[in-house]
Design a protein around this motif. Structure first.
Motif, mmCIF file in Angstrom:
data_model
loop_
_atom_site.group_PDB
_atom_site.id
_atom_site.type_symbol
_atom_site.label_atom_id
_atom_site.label_comp_id
_atom_site.label_asym_id
_atom_site.label_seq_id
_atom_site.Cartn_x
_atom_site.Cartn_y
_atom_site.Cartn_z
ATOM 1 N N MET A 66 0.955 8.087 -7.812
ATOM 2 C CA MET A 66 0.545 9.032 -8.799
ATOM 3 C C MET A 66 -0.166 10.288 -7.839
ATOM 4 N N GLY A 67 -0.028 10.353 -6.539
ATOM 5 C CA GLY A 67 -0.875 11.409 -5.875
ATOM 6 C C GLY A 67 -2.382 10.891 -5.745
ATOM 7 N N SER A 68 -3.188 11.649 -6.256
ATOM 8 C CA SER A 68 -4.722 11.271 -6.030
ATOM 9 C C SER A 68 -5.167 10.959 -7.604
ATOM 10 N N ARG A 69 -4.309 10.864 -8.337
ATOM 11 C CA ARG A 69 -4.902 10.530 -9.777
ATOM 12 C C ARG A 69 -4.819 8.929 -9.819
ATOM 13 N N ILE A 70 -5.720 8.235 -10.612
ATOM 14 C CA ILE A 70 -5.749 6.778 -10.851
ATOM 15 C C ILE A 70 -5.677 6.575 -12.216
ATOM 16 N N PRO A 71 -5.051 5.315 -12.699
ATOM 17 C CA PRO A 71 -4.949 5.195 -14.052
ATOM 18 C C PRO A 71 -6.304 4.833 -14.585
ATOM 19 N N ALA A 99 -9.518 10.672 -16.048
ATOM 20 C CA ALA A 99 -9.189 11.947 -15.940
ATOM 21 C C ALA A 99 -10.185 12.884 -16.261
ATOM 22 N N PRO A 100 -10.366 13.912 -15.684
ATOM 23 C CA PRO A 100 -9.838 14.213 -14.469
ATOM 24 C C PRO A 100 -10.471 13.503 -13.289
ATOM 25 N N TYR A 101 -9.434 13.237 -12.533
ATOM 26 C CA TYR A 101 -9.671 12.145 -11.184
ATOM 27 C C TYR A 101 -8.700 12.846 -10.290
ATOM 28 N N ASN A 102 -8.843 13.930 -9.398
ATOM 29 C CA ASN A 102 -7.771 14.389 -8.458
ATOM 30 C C ASN A 102 -8.299 15.486 -7.610
ATOM 31 N N THR A 103 -7.319 16.034 -6.982
ATOM 32 C CA THR A 103 -7.893 17.075 -5.968
ATOM 33 C C THR A 103 -7.487 18.437 -6.534
ATOM 34 N N PHE A 104 -8.176 19.458 -6.392
ATOM 35 C CA PHE A 104 -8.209 20.734 -7.307
ATOM 36 C C PHE A 104 -8.237 21.826 -6.077
ATOM 37 N N LEU A 105 -7.624 22.867 -6.038
ATOM 38 C CA LEU A 105 -7.746 23.960 -5.154
ATOM 39 C C LEU A 105 -8.641 25.176 -5.587
ATOM 40 N N ALA A 106 -9.563 25.324 -4.804
ATOM 41 C CA ALA A 106 -10.566 26.505 -5.133
ATOM 42 C C ALA A 106 -10.282 27.554 -4.265
ATOM 43 N N LYS A 107 -10.992 28.865 -4.110
ATOM 44 C CA LYS A 107 -10.376 29.948 -3.461
ATOM 45 C C LYS A 107 -10.331 29.586 -2.065
ATOM 46 N N ASP A 108 -10.978 28.687 -1.434
ATOM 47 C CA ASP A 108 -10.903 28.728 -0.082
ATOM 48 C C ASP A 108 -10.776 27.323 0.271
ATOM 49 N N LEU A 130 0.834 -1.292 0.083
ATOM 50 C CA LEU A 130 -0.014 0.144 0.032
ATOM 51 C C LEU A 130 0.834 1.334 0.080
ATOM 52 N N MET A 131 1.793 1.316 0.775
ATOM 53 C CA MET A 131 2.865 2.696 1.032
ATOM 54 C C MET A 131 3.432 2.890 -0.472
ATOM 55 N N PHE A 132 3.887 1.822 -1.153
ATOM 56 C CA PHE A 132 4.863 1.907 -2.479
ATOM 57 C C PHE A 132 3.939 2.789 -3.437
ATOM 58 N N MET A 133 2.494 2.362 -3.392
ATOM 59 C CA MET A 133 1.601 3.196 -4.475
ATOM 60 C C MET A 133 1.093 4.442 -3.784
ATOM 61 N N THR A 134 1.280 5.047 -2.662
ATOM 62 C CA THR A 134 0.953 6.034 -1.894
ATOM 63 C C THR A 134 1.649 7.215 -1.749
ATOM 64 N N GLY A 135 1.257 8.364 -2.139
ATOM 65 C CA GLY A 135 2.181 9.457 -2.445
ATOM 66 C C GLY A 135 2.003 9.939 -3.568
ATOM 67 N N GLU A 136 2.963 11.112 -3.692
ATOM 68 C CA GLU A 136 3.258 11.926 -4.839
ATOM 69 C C GLU A 136 4.143 11.214 -5.798
ATOM 70 N N ALA A 137 3.970 11.279 -7.131
ATOM 71 C CA ALA A 137 4.902 10.533 -8.083
ATOM 72 C C ALA A 137 6.420 10.818 -7.674
ATOM 73 N N ASP A 138 6.836 11.994 -7.354
ATOM 74 C CA ASP A 138 8.089 12.494 -7.255
ATOM 75 C C ASP A 138 8.595 12.395 -5.667
ATOM 76 N N GLY A 139 7.669 11.604 -4.904
ATOM 77 C CA GLY A 139 7.927 11.489 -3.417
ATOM 78 C C GLY A 139 8.130 10.120 -3.124
ATOM 79 N N SER A 140 8.362 10.181 -1.597
ATOM 80 C CA SER A 140 8.719 8.921 -1.243
ATOM 81 C C SER A 140 7.397 8.323 -0.810
ATOM 82 N N PRO A 141 7.411 7.077 -0.528
ATOM 83 C CA PRO A 141 6.351 5.949 -0.035
ATOM 84 C C PRO A 141 5.735 6.676 1.257
ATOM 85 N N THR A 142 4.281 6.642 1.109
ATOM 86 C CA THR A 142 3.666 7.448 2.356
ATOM 87 C C THR A 142 2.700 6.735 2.981
#
Length: 395
Positions: free
Chosen positions: A224-229, A232-241, A148-160
């Motif tokens: 892949m962060g919050s993406r999945i194969p 798309a789109p399938y992710n987290t996005f930042l709104a104003k607040d 689970l950890m190997f595939m959890t986290g950002e693409a350029d980050g460490s396992p989380t």
């Protein structure tokens, strides 16, 4: 009110999280659960920070609806008392290291001799068999070795590690599933059995298509962060607040999405006119999505997209979660009155049963709160024996 597991008695020789969580799930549905703790000290999670008026919040979260009795299973007399309890019980849940209960003369082979119908559920890091069975296990190890950890986290980050102890909770859930399966079999045949639930197994069991993808396609699921194969789109996005999540899982929903964001021309763009094309151009898809989201508040995004039939939701903090009207309507953050910690909220009960719903009837018990009820009431020990056991630290 009668519940689904009314009349079932559970002995819980557990501590920390995975085992107590299994006990709590059974207790929520009506089983009488006797949580066995060491005299004078109790379950370690009673003392883990953060503390609420001196009581560990981890213990509070996983021990409602139970009765607490103290008993030192390390002593021969404590082991005999435990056997007295087994004679009048249906289930034993324990999460000691494999072999510990056998060492204490209260393993499954010992208990089935005095109660052939007893179900013993053992929760451990690696299970009762296999080359790692004697290793101590923790949630983070199960997440790591379970893939689970190997595939959890950002693409350029460490396992989380996930934000909570999901390995422990999965272990408790699968232990409960096994226990109830064994209970159904016992009710048909009269035979008990040993249920072996491992944290590592439990994490592996929820990897979805990771294993067949590797074996069948040679594909390793990467971070892949919050993406999945595949979507798309399938992710987290930042709104104003704050943050929102958006998932466009079909061409029909993609059409709704581009229409509602004012970009209907994207329907005819070959870069986006199929799920595979959108995945291939995921960076551009997410850029378009983020540009629209960034101009609005979370509430605006969620309202507009839900009205259009596009799947989305806000990323809640716990403060927002417990105040959400749907969460309140489902009673998923109910309030309790704890004798030490005061008024608190806990995670609610799921699933919801139509005829015999689970309820929260009592807060987590104080250490040894039910000693007299169980030893003098259920087991009929005399006042003299009860006091002697107390004085010698057996209970």
């Amino acid at each position: 009110m009668e519940k689904a597991l009314s009349g079932i008695r559970v002995l819980g020789a557990t501590r920390m999280l995975a085992g107590p969580y299994c006990e709590m799930l059974l207790a929520d549905m009506g089983a009488e659960v006797l949580h066995i703790e060491l005299p004078g000290r109790g379950d370690e999670s009673r003392h883990f920070a953060p503390l609420i008026n001196g009581e560990g919040s981890c213990f509070i979260a996983s021990n409602r609806n139970k009765k607490s009795i103290t008993l030192d299973l390390r002593t021969p007399e404590g082991q005999e008392i435990f056997k007295d309890l087994v004679r009048v019980s249906d289930i034993v849940v324990e999460n000691n290291r494999p072999g510990t209960m056998d060492k204490w003369n209260v393993g499954y082979k010992d208990l089935k001799e005095i109660n052939p119908g007893i179900i013993m559920t053992s929760v451990s890091g690696f299970g009762q068999t296999g080359p790692y069975s004697q290793r101590a296990g923790l949630d983070i190890v199960a997440q790591a070795m379970g893939g689970l950890m190997f595939m959890t986290g950002e693409a350029d980050g460490s396992p989380t590690r996930t934000g909570n102890a999901i390995g422990d909770f999965l272990g408790g859930l699968f232990a409960t599933y096994g226990t109830l399966s064994a209970l159904y079999y016992k009710q048909r045949t009269g035979k008990g059995q040993h249920v072996d639930a491992a944290l590592l197994d439990s994490v592996i069991a929820v990897l979805e298509n990771v294993i067949p993808n590797y074996v069948g396609l040679g594909k390793v699921t990467e971070r892949m962060g919050s993406r999945i194969p595949g979507i798309a789109p399938y992710n987290t996005f930042l709104a104003k607040d704050g943050y929102v999540v958006i998932g466009v899982s079909s061409n029909q929903i993609w059409k709704r999405f581009v229409d509602v964001i004012g970009r209907p021309e994207l329907n005819d763009d070959p870069r986006f006119n199929s799920p595979s094309a959108r995945v291939e151009n995921v960076e551009e898809v997410e850029k378009i999505t983020q540009e629209w989201v960034s101009q609005k508040t979370v509430e605006e995004v969620v309202s507009i997209l839900n009205e259009a039939g596009v799947i989305c939701g806000p990323v809640y903090s716990v403060e927002q979660l417990i105040e959400d009207p749907h969460v309140k309507a489902r009673d998923m953050a109910p309030e309790i009155e704890h004798p030490v910690a005061g008024k608190l909220r806990l995670s609610g009960i799921t699933p919801k049963l139509s005829l015999t719903p689970g309820t929260i009837d009592s807060p987590p018990p104080a250490l040894g709160d039910h000693n007299e009820e169980i030893y003098k009431g259920l087991l009929k020990y005399s006042d003299e024996k009860f006091k002697d056991l107390q004085n010698r630290g057996i209970i």
